[in-house]
Write a protein that holds these residues in place. Sequence first.
Motif, PDB file in Angstrom:
ATOM      1  N   SER A  55      61.814  35.507  32.221  1.00  0.00           N
ATOM      2  CA  SER A  55      61.739  36.801  31.545  1.00  0.00           C
ATOM      3  C   SER A  55      60.949  37.803  32.384  1.00  0.00           C
ATOM      4  CB  SER A  55      61.068  36.648  30.178  1.00  0.00           C
ATOM      5  OG  SER A  55      61.808  35.779  29.350  1.00  0.00           O
ATOM      6  N   VAL A  56      61.503  38.976  32.554  1.00  0.00           N
ATOM      7  CA  VAL A  56      60.771  40.082  33.164  1.00  0.00           C
ATOM      8  C   VAL A  56      60.212  40.934  32.030  1.00  0.00           C
ATOM      9  CG1 VAL A  56      60.972  42.203  34.510  1.00  0.00           C
ATOM     10  CG2 VAL A  56      62.090  40.109  35.297  1.00  0.00           C
ATOM     11  N   LEU A  57      58.883  41.074  32.013  1.00  0.00           N
ATOM     12  CA  LEU A  57      58.204  41.842  30.973  1.00  0.00           C
ATOM     13  C   LEU A  57      57.890  43.228  31.526  1.00  0.00           C
ATOM     14  CD1 LEU A  57      55.727  39.078  29.734  1.00  0.00           C
ATOM     15  CD2 LEU A  57      58.119  39.451  29.102  1.00  0.00           C
ATOM     16  N   HIS A  58      58.654  44.203  31.079  1.00  0.00           N
ATOM     17  CA  HIS A  58      58.518  45.567  31.582  1.00  0.00           C
ATOM     18  C   HIS A  58      57.430  46.288  30.782  1.00  0.00           C
ATOM     19  CE1 HIS A  58      60.464  49.756  32.363  1.00  0.00           C
ATOM     20  NE2 HIS A  58      59.552  49.459  33.266  1.00  0.00           N
ATOM     21  N   VAL A  59      56.279  46.535  31.412  1.00  0.00           N
ATOM     22  CA  VAL A  59      55.118  47.101  30.728  1.00  0.00           C
ATOM     23  C   VAL A  59      55.318  48.602  30.517  1.00  0.00           C
ATOM     24  CG1 VAL A  59      52.637  47.484  30.847  1.00  0.00           C
ATOM     25  CG2 VAL A  59      53.614  45.334  31.701  1.00  0.00           C
ATOM     26  N   ALA A  60      55.375  49.020  29.250  1.00  0.00           N
ATOM     27  CA  ALA A  60      55.619  50.431  28.932  1.00  0.00           C
ATOM     28  C   ALA A  60      54.642  50.959  27.880  1.00  0.00           C
ATOM     29  CB  ALA A  60      57.059  50.606  28.450  1.00  0.00           C
ATOM     30  N   PHE A  61      53.427  50.385  27.824  1.00  0.00           N
ATOM     31  CA  PHE A  61      52.402  50.892  26.913  1.00  0.00           C
ATOM     32  C   PHE A  61      52.052  52.336  27.313  1.00  0.00           C
ATOM     33  CE2 PHE A  61      51.073  46.297  27.559  1.00  0.00           C
ATOM     34  CZ  PHE A  61      51.734  45.830  26.430  1.00  0.00           C
ATOM     35  N   LYS A  62      51.889  53.236  26.324  1.00  0.00           N
ATOM     36  CA  LYS A  62      51.614  54.638  26.615  1.00  0.00           C
ATOM     37  C   LYS A  62      50.378  55.133  25.875  1.00  0.00           C
ATOM     38  CE  LYS A  62      55.269  55.259  29.218  1.00  0.00           C
ATOM     39  NZ  LYS A  62      55.162  55.547  30.658  1.00  0.00           N
ATOM     40  N   GLY A  63      49.743  56.156  26.453  1.00  0.00           N
ATOM     41  CA  GLY A  63      48.609  56.796  25.795  1.00  0.00           C
ATOM     42  C   GLY A  63      47.454  57.060  26.747  1.00  0.00           C
ATOM     43  N   ILE A  64      46.843  58.247  26.622  1.00  0.00           N
ATOM     44  CA  ILE A  64      45.666  58.618  27.416  1.00  0.00           C
ATOM     45  C   ILE A  64      44.624  59.200  26.472  1.00  0.00           C
ATOM     46  CG2 ILE A  64      44.760  60.065  29.283  1.00  0.00           C
ATOM     47  CD1 ILE A  64      47.579  60.145  30.468  1.00  0.00           C
ATOM     48  N   ILE A  66      40.722  60.827  26.411  1.00  0.00           N
ATOM     49  CA  ILE A  66      39.671  61.379  27.260  1.00  0.00           C
ATOM     50  C   ILE A  66      38.444  61.685  26.413  1.00  0.00           C
ATOM     51  CG2 ILE A  66      39.022  63.279  28.792  1.00  0.00           C
ATOM     52  CD1 ILE A  66      41.999  63.587  29.476  1.00  0.00           C
ATOM     53  N   ASN A  67      37.296  61.152  26.819  1.00  0.00           N
ATOM     54  CA  ASN A  67      36.030  61.411  26.129  1.00  0.00           C
ATOM     55  C   ASN A  67      35.015  61.988  27.111  1.00  0.00           C
ATOM     56  OD1 ASN A  67      36.466  60.261  23.344  1.00  0.00           O
ATOM     57  ND2 ASN A  67      36.982  58.468  24.563  1.00  0.00           N
ATOM     58  N   GLU A  68      34.434  63.099  26.731  1.00  0.00           N
ATOM     59  CA  GLU A  68      33.460  63.773  27.599  1.00  0.00           C
ATOM     60  C   GLU A  68      32.036  63.378  27.219  1.00  0.00           C
ATOM     61  OE1 GLU A  68      32.265  68.263  29.190  1.00  0.00           O
ATOM     62  OE2 GLU A  68      33.750  68.017  27.593  1.00  0.00           O
ATOM     63  N   HIS A  69      31.243  63.057  28.229  1.00  0.00           N
ATOM     64  CA  HIS A  69      29.826  62.750  28.054  1.00  0.00           C
ATOM     65  C   HIS A  69      29.010  63.711  28.915  1.00  0.00           C
ATOM     66  CE1 HIS A  69      30.701  58.913  25.922  1.00  0.00           C
ATOM     67  NE2 HIS A  69      31.782  58.936  26.681  1.00  0.00           N
ATOM     68  N   GLN A  70      27.697  63.649  28.787  1.00  0.00           N
ATOM     69  CA  GLN A  70      26.857  64.619  29.474  1.00  0.00           C
ATOM     70  C   GLN A  70      27.015  64.557  30.988  1.00  0.00           C
ATOM     71  OE1 GLN A  70      22.749  64.487  28.316  1.00  0.00           O
ATOM     72  NE2 GLN A  70      22.123  66.096  29.745  1.00  0.00           N
ATOM     73  N   SER A  71      27.087  63.360  31.540  1.00  0.00           N
ATOM     74  CA  SER A  71      27.118  63.222  33.007  1.00  0.00           C
ATOM     75  C   SER A  71      28.466  62.773  33.550  1.00  0.00           C
ATOM     76  CB  SER A  71      26.048  62.221  33.444  1.00  0.00           C
ATOM     77  OG  SER A  71      26.322  60.932  32.897  1.00  0.00           O
ATOM     78  N   HIS A  72      29.378  62.384  32.652  1.00  0.00           N
ATOM     79  CA  HIS A  72      30.632  61.814  33.137  1.00  0.00           C
ATOM     80  C   HIS A  72      31.752  61.956  32.104  1.00  0.00           C
ATOM     81  CE1 HIS A  72      28.834  58.561  30.742  1.00  0.00           C
ATOM     82  NE2 HIS A  72      30.073  58.152  30.530  1.00  0.00           N
ATOM     83  N   TRP A  73      32.941  61.639  32.564  1.00  0.00           N
ATOM     84  CA  TRP A  73      34.108  61.533  31.691  1.00  0.00           C
ATOM     85  C   TRP A  73      34.478  60.055  31.573  1.00  0.00           C
ATOM     86  CZ3 TRP A  73      36.052  66.141  29.805  1.00  0.00           C
ATOM     87  CH2 TRP A  73      35.690  67.301  30.488  1.00  0.00           C
ATOM     88  N   ARG A  74      34.903  59.654  30.400  1.00  0.00           N
ATOM     89  CA  ARG A  74      35.432  58.305  30.218  1.00  0.00           C
ATOM     90  C   ARG A  74      36.886  58.433  29.769  1.00  0.00           C
ATOM     91  NH1 ARG A  74      31.810  53.722  27.552  1.00  0.00           N
ATOM     92  NH2 ARG A  74      30.777  54.162  29.511  1.00  0.00           N
ATOM     93  N   ILE A  75      37.767  57.831  30.550  1.00  0.00           N
ATOM     94  CA  ILE A  75      39.204  57.969  30.304  1.00  0.00           C
ATOM     95  C   ILE A  75      39.804  56.595  30.054  1.00  0.00           C
ATOM     96  CG2 ILE A  75      41.397  58.783  31.257  1.00  0.00           C
ATOM     97  CD1 ILE A  75      38.326  60.106  32.852  1.00  0.00           C
ATOM     98  N   LYS A  76      40.407  56.417  28.900  1.00  0.00           N
ATOM     99  CA  LYS A  76      41.078  55.159  28.572  1.00  0.00           C
ATOM    100  C   LYS A  76      42.587  55.401  28.663  1.00  0.00           C
ATOM    101  CE  LYS A  76      39.333  52.370  25.523  1.00  0.00           C
ATOM    102  NZ  LYS A  76      38.929  51.712  24.238  1.00  0.00           N
ATOM    103  N   VAL A  77      43.263  54.618  29.507  1.00  0.00           N
ATOM    104  CA  VAL A  77      44.664  54.864  29.808  1.00  0.00           C
ATOM    105  C   VAL A  77      45.486  53.600  29.566  1.00  0.00           C
ATOM    106  CG1 VAL A  77      46.250  55.866  31.491  1.00  0.00           C
ATOM    107  CG2 VAL A  77      43.795  56.333  31.675  1.00  0.00           C
ATOM    108  N   ALA A  78      46.601  53.741  28.871  1.00  0.00           N
ATOM    109  CA  ALA A  78      47.495  52.609  28.640  1.00  0.00           C
ATOM    110  C   ALA A  78      48.162  52.182  29.932  1.00  0.00           C
ATOM    111  CB  ALA A  78      48.549  52.984  27.598  1.00  0.00           C
ATOM    112  N   ALA A  79      48.442  50.894  30.037  1.00  0.00           N
ATOM    113  CA  ALA A  79      48.895  50.296  31.297  1.00  0.00           C
ATOM    114  C   ALA A  79      50.244  50.815  31.780  1.00  0.00           C
ATOM    115  CB  ALA A  79      48.961  48.771  31.141  1.00  0.00           C
ATOM    116  N   GLY A  80      51.071  51.322  30.880  1.00  0.00           N
ATOM    117  CA  GLY A  80      52.398  51.771  31.282  1.00  0.00           C
ATOM    118  C   GLY A  80      52.470  53.203  31.774  1.00  0.00           C
ATOM    119  N   GLU A  81      51.351  53.920  31.746  1.00  0.00           N
ATOM    120  CA  GLU A  81      51.335  55.304  32.236  1.00  0.00           C
ATOM    121  C   GLU A  81      51.499  55.342  33.758  1.00  0.00           C
ATOM    122  OE1 GLU A  81      51.251  58.132  30.621  1.00  0.00           O
ATOM    123  OE2 GLU A  81      50.755  57.496  28.576  1.00  0.00           O
TER     124      GLU A  81
END
Length: 337
Positions: A55-64, A66-81
């Motif tokens: 089986s070939v498992l074609h990864v197509a999870f979607k979603g981004i 973005i959370n802003e913090h004082q010194s940095h950005w934290r970005i959570k990204v789905a694997a299919g992006e």
Amino acid sequence: MHALRPLHTFALPSRCHQLITLTHWQQLLEIDFTKPFCLLGQGSNTIFVDDFEGSVLHVAFKGIEINEHQSHWRIKVAAGESWHDLVIKLLDKGIAGLENLALIPGTVGAAPVQNIGAYGVELAQFVDHIEGFDIQTQQLMTLSAEQCQFGYRDSIFKHALKARFVITQVCLRLTKQWQPELSYGPLQSLKNDNPTAQQVCQAVVKIRQSKLPDPHVLANAGSFFKNPIVSHKHAVKLKQSFADIPVYAVDQQQQKLAAGWLIEQTGLKGYRVGDISVYQKQALVLVNHGNGCAEDLLAVIKHIQGQVWRQFAVCLEHEVRLIGRHNEIHIQGAVSE
């Protein structure tokens, strides 16, 4: 059987027993992982060199997210992006840091496996943590950047967690104290211009486009071989014989060589077997002119490895994943060719 030619950018004719598109991690609970399987994103770093009996498992999870913090950005990204689309979207929002990694093909989920890197920057510098599905426990789990054991084009996902872990999300941490990384190759010419992140990105894209063919026009899988890492002693010996050989420091014991330069010095630019050849503009790239077959590709790989060994006593490893009938295969090449 399902055709795989449209699903990998090298476009060799191949098929698989079953094709499953993953849009939600809970689908993974329904898959029989005791049978052969292969994870696939955009297919830009994978070549099927045989019909895949699984089986070939074609990864197509979607979603981004973005959370802003004082010194940095934290970005959570789905694997299919798309990785490149992520870089551009973040720059458009004024979030810099990934511009040196622009135009690297593939999905976000594939990026940590390979620990993608270019022009003095590696993904590992930005990873906060990785989320994924543990096949053995059938549960979601989170790995810190340290637990991912990142190395040069390497990670735990190629070793202890290979065929055991499906990346579902990648969490990145990007500092607001941005400084351009211009130490590598052609980007050094920007040092006196105080470039913006957007300008660095544009330069990287221009450089990559000048070296790498568009896979929609000429089938390829990007940089085919890893830049080899050798001992400091061997690098010094090579420098004595080849004064202009590019050498990059890794640590006090090791040096990194440019695989493309090594291949070019053997005179293999344009070398061709059937419809598979070494790209004329960049020796690090192999291309399929339309009707290439696996047998010809493997012959080209082995010939390149043999010629580089004979001239430089350096082993070349292919960076691209080669998938055989039941699993991933590795071509070592004949060093005595």
